[in-house]
Design a protein around this motif. Sequence first.
Motif, short mmCIF file in Angstrom:
data_model
loop_
_atom_site.label_atom_id
_atom_site.label_comp_id
_atom_site.label_asym_id
_atom_site.label_seq_id
_atom_site.Cartn_x
_atom_site.Cartn_y
_atom_site.Cartn_z
N ALA A 1 81.97 58.90 10.54
CA ALA A 1 81.46 58.29 11.77
C ALA A 1 80.43 59.21 12.40
CB ALA A 1 82.62 58.04 12.74
N PHE A 2 80.62 60.53 12.23
CA PHE A 2 79.71 61.50 12.85
C PHE A 2 78.38 61.56 12.11
CE2 PHE A 2 82.44 63.80 9.87
CZ PHE A 2 81.53 64.55 9.13
N ASP B 1 79.54 72.31 14.06
CA ASP B 1 80.34 72.54 15.26
C ASP B 1 81.22 71.33 15.49
OD1 ASP B 1 79.23 75.04 15.89
OD2 ASP B 1 77.50 74.11 16.85
N VAL C 1 84.75 69.82 17.87
CA VAL C 1 85.78 70.04 18.87
C VAL C 1 87.05 69.40 18.33
CG1 VAL C 1 86.51 69.65 21.25
CG2 VAL C 1 84.09 70.03 20.73
N ILE C 2 88.05 70.25 18.10
CA ILE C 2 89.31 69.79 17.51
C ILE C 2 90.44 70.22 18.41
CG2 ILE C 2 90.83 69.99 15.50
CD1 ILE C 2 88.36 70.51 13.80
N ASN C 3 91.26 69.25 18.80
CA ASN C 3 92.34 69.54 19.74
C ASN C 3 91.84 70.31 20.96
OD1 ASN C 3 94.43 68.18 18.52
ND2 ASN C 3 94.98 69.87 17.17
N VAL D 1 89.41 72.32 21.29
CA VAL D 1 88.85 73.65 21.06
C VAL D 1 87.62 73.54 20.16
CG1 VAL D 1 89.30 75.94 20.08
CG2 VAL D 1 91.11 74.72 21.32
N PHE E 1 90.89 76.19 16.45
CA PHE E 1 91.61 75.02 16.99
C PHE E 1 93.10 75.12 16.70
CE2 PHE E 1 90.04 73.95 12.74
CZ PHE E 1 91.15 73.43 12.12
N PRO F 1 97.06 71.15 13.67
CA PRO F 1 98.04 70.05 13.78
C PRO F 1 98.87 69.94 12.51
CG PRO F 1 95.89 69.18 13.18
CD PRO F 1 95.73 70.68 13.26
N PHE G 1 95.41 64.93 8.61
CA PHE G 1 94.17 64.55 9.31
C PHE G 1 94.22 65.00 10.76
CE2 PHE G 1 94.75 61.50 5.89
CZ PHE G 1 93.50 61.43 5.33
N VAL G 2 93.05 65.07 11.37
CA VAL G 2 92.97 65.47 12.78
C VAL G 2 91.81 64.74 13.45
CG1 VAL G 2 91.48 67.49 12.31
CG2 VAL G 2 92.96 67.49 14.32
N ASP G 3 91.97 64.40 14.73
CA ASP G 3 90.85 63.84 15.50
C ASP G 3 89.88 64.96 15.82
OD1 ASP G 3 91.84 61.22 15.59
OD2 ASP G 3 93.15 61.73 17.29
N ALA G 4 88.60 64.71 15.59
CA ALA G 4 87.60 65.73 15.86
C ALA G 4 86.39 65.06 16.50
CB ALA G 4 87.17 66.41 14.57
N VAL G 5 85.71 65.81 17.36
CA VAL G 5 84.43 65.35 17.89
C VAL G 5 83.36 66.19 17.21
CG1 VAL G 5 83.00 65.01 19.93
CG2 VAL G 5 85.50 64.71 20.08
N ILE G 6 82.52 65.51 16.44
CA ILE G 6 81.49 66.20 15.67
C ILE G 6 80.15 65.57 16.01
CG2 ILE G 6 80.65 66.73 13.35
CD1 ILE G 6 83.54 66.64 12.39
N ASN G 7 79.21 66.40 16.40
CA ASN G 7 77.90 65.89 16.83
C ASN G 7 78.06 64.75 17.83
OD1 ASN G 7 76.22 67.68 15.52
ND2 ASN G 7 76.20 66.52 13.62
N VAL H 1 80.37 62.62 18.24
CA VAL H 1 81.03 61.39 17.79
C VAL H 1 82.47 61.71 17.38
CG1 VAL H 1 81.00 59.55 16.05
CG2 VAL H 1 78.85 60.44 16.97
N LYS H 2 83.39 60.85 17.78
CA LYS H 2 84.79 61.04 17.44
C LYS H 2 85.06 60.50 16.03
CE LYS H 2 89.29 60.31 19.36
NZ LYS H 2 90.18 59.76 20.37
N ASP H 3 85.78 61.26 15.26
CA ASP H 3 86.11 60.81 13.91
C ASP H 3 87.48 61.38 13.55
OD1 ASP H 3 85.85 59.58 11.48
OD2 ASP H 3 84.06 60.67 10.86
N LEU I 1 89.93 65.06 7.54
CA LEU I 1 90.89 65.97 6.93
C LEU I 1 90.87 67.28 7.71
CD1 LEU I 1 90.15 65.49 3.12
CD2 LEU I 1 92.37 65.18 4.21
N PRO J 1 90.12 70.69 8.57
CA PRO J 1 89.21 71.62 7.91
C PRO J 1 89.95 72.86 7.40
CG PRO J 1 88.31 70.92 10.02
CD PRO J 1 89.74 70.46 9.98
#
Lengths: 389, 389
Positions: free
Chosen positions: A152-153, A162, A164-166, A168, B153, B156, B160-166, B168-170, B173, B175
């Motif tokens: 999606a990103f 870069d 942001v995860i949890n 952080v 971070f 978890p 999988f984990v929720d991440a905001v990258i650039n 956008v939320k996605d 796996l 990292p």
Amino acid sequence: MRILILGVDGYLGWALALRLIRRGHEVIGVDNFYTRRAVEEVGSWSALPILSMEDRVKAVEEVYGSRLVFHEADVTDYDAVRHIIERHRPDAIVHFAEQRSAPYSMIDVNHASYTMVNNLKSTLNVIYSIREVNGRIHLLKMGTLGEFGYPAFKLPEDAFVDAVINGVKDRVLVPRWGGSWYHWSKVFDSYMLVYANKLWGLTITDFHQGPVYGTRTSDIVSDELFTRFDFDDVWGTVFNRFCAEAVIGHELTVYGTGLQRKGFTSLEDTTEALTLLLENPPSDGEYRTVYHYREVLTLNTIADLVKEASREVLGYEPQVVHLPNPRVEPEDDLNYEPERRVLPRLGMYGLRRNMRDEVKGILRDLARYRGRIEAKASVLKPRVKWRGS
Amino acid sequence: MRILILGVDGYLGWALALRLIRRGHEVIGVDNFYTRRAVEEVGSWSALPILSMEDRVKAVEEVYGSRLVFHEADVTDYDAVRHIIERHRPDAIVHFAEQRSAPYSMIDVNHASYTMVNNLKSTLNVIYSIREVNGRIHLLKMGTLGEFGYPAFKLPEDAFVDAVINGVKDRVLVPRWGGSWYHWSKVFDSYMLVYANKLWGLTITDFHQGPVYGTRTSDIVSDELFTRFDFDDVWGTVFNRFCAEAVIGHELTVYGTGLQRKGFTSLEDTTEALTLLLENPPSDGEYRTVYHYREVLTLNTIADLVKEASREVLGYEPQVVHLPNPRVEPEDDLNYEPERRVLPRLGMYGLRRNMRDEVKGILRDLARYRGRIEAKASVLKPRVKWRGS
């Protein structure tokens, strides 16, 4: 420059060798002819007849007056690879020596293992050889945009991003998701290359794009210089299969809904981009990620495009049929746009060829070898199922 | 339950087999004795003498009155693995059949390749065998917290984990970042298992923790039941090396500053957690990630702790020296806390043993075999350098 191409007998390897030779580079090629045997293993062959390596080398010499130096060797054999690198001391190494078919990797456990072992071992051999012989050799490795799944990103043209995860902020390897054991092997390759870069300072270009199509580059000026063209269910891409089906008057077989999007690049554009990257290497110790341009099309659009061109070139219009999808992949018209910085900086601002223009020439080339496709028509139907039988 | 342990001759494999047998489970074990040979290859052996498998099986029968069924087989041989699974139809498979040493994987290209090929191939063989024989067998796979590098971070307990990258939320796996080819092979294993879970619905527990220490569990009631104890630079952990050095009156050799933090778990706690996870499998088709508790200590703290215990148990205090770090790892006291949900839900709320209490018993066990350590004292010093020679 002196450039070593591992997997020179393959579709891209051969086309790239011709381009580099024509541009005055010294080219050394390595292959173990595995693809020829593996295509035979699934009952198929290249639609366009390709010469033996001995005759290929002769043809190049006749047309371009330069000699391709060839070594038959298996890149999973460390001593062989290192010996060739020591002997020729290339400025750059192009690593194409990998099992490149997703369906092949999904046949059964042996083909899955072969793919993992061949691909990871060959990559380890190449990076260790570079470290041992000359750590400054530029390694250009063929990846695939298929390493990333459908993020999606916005995909950054870098190994890290870069995130942001949890809650952080962290800098992490760009997350990937393979759609077959083949794709996973390429993901693992990329991660190993990033690690080799951090550990030993190796200079690397990790090049990603989608499926390549086409029978010609401007260097392929006679049938003797043809590169291979696979059309069977295991080794052919969807576009190649449609073209082959059209040429022998079969229905065009779309897997699933046909809404799957794939990003395609012509053989000419791919060869051009690879040459540009070799002639403009990264700085010493740099890890350079490159996403090539691509033309994003749904399978249905490609089928329509092949149908139309068939009417013009072949004089008839093949039907389009939908088959149950043997793959496990999303079919809901997903799309994403990778960032592109490296190729524009080198003067490449987009694709120079598109599928609609190229398809007619491809059908004409294939039509002359209709008999070769007809002889193997049975291998057009899907035989490998991702979820197993 | 009927439980198959792949790698039963190893440090954890053997201790787990004893626990499961004692709890009345039917245990089938597989090993190719590779670790015995590979430890010999680097000029070492187990500080605690271990019996041949034939004698181990006899000792178990004498002490616990139950028979361990053993097959000598290589898990990279698909037919062998599948045959054993077909014959015994286990409820669960514990996969320990991997090359487990980071330094071993960094010796040279052959050891790097061996690690990748052995570990990935064995995992592919196990998942394909499960798919073919009975897709509902629970697979418990040993990973390592070392798969994650040092994330900023909060880790978890999930694949999988929720991440905001650039921006956008996605959902991606988690990292990872391996610190050696061994660690990367485990990263790749985990990703292959997640894929097998999505593709075929396999039921998997991916278990992660740090180095395990200890000479005893409550099941090891006589020297005949000893599990191995490696102390050399390649196969021993830092704690084991310190203990071995202390026992023969050598200096304790800390790599680098000694500020590196590692998370340790006792053999008893590890065996307990593994047993709990086997007796409480995930639901059908679930992918369960588990982080075990750990005691996080710097190398300097461990050295002090071994020094103090030596004074009490051995009657002298070894010196502590710092050597140039042969590894490539951060030495700035990094730390992170993984989430833990699974083990507390199963009633395990923390560690039951800690290193300070355990170290005395360990030194006592080792002191009785001082001669075995002295005979191999030369292999205590670091020989494998991450950046190459």
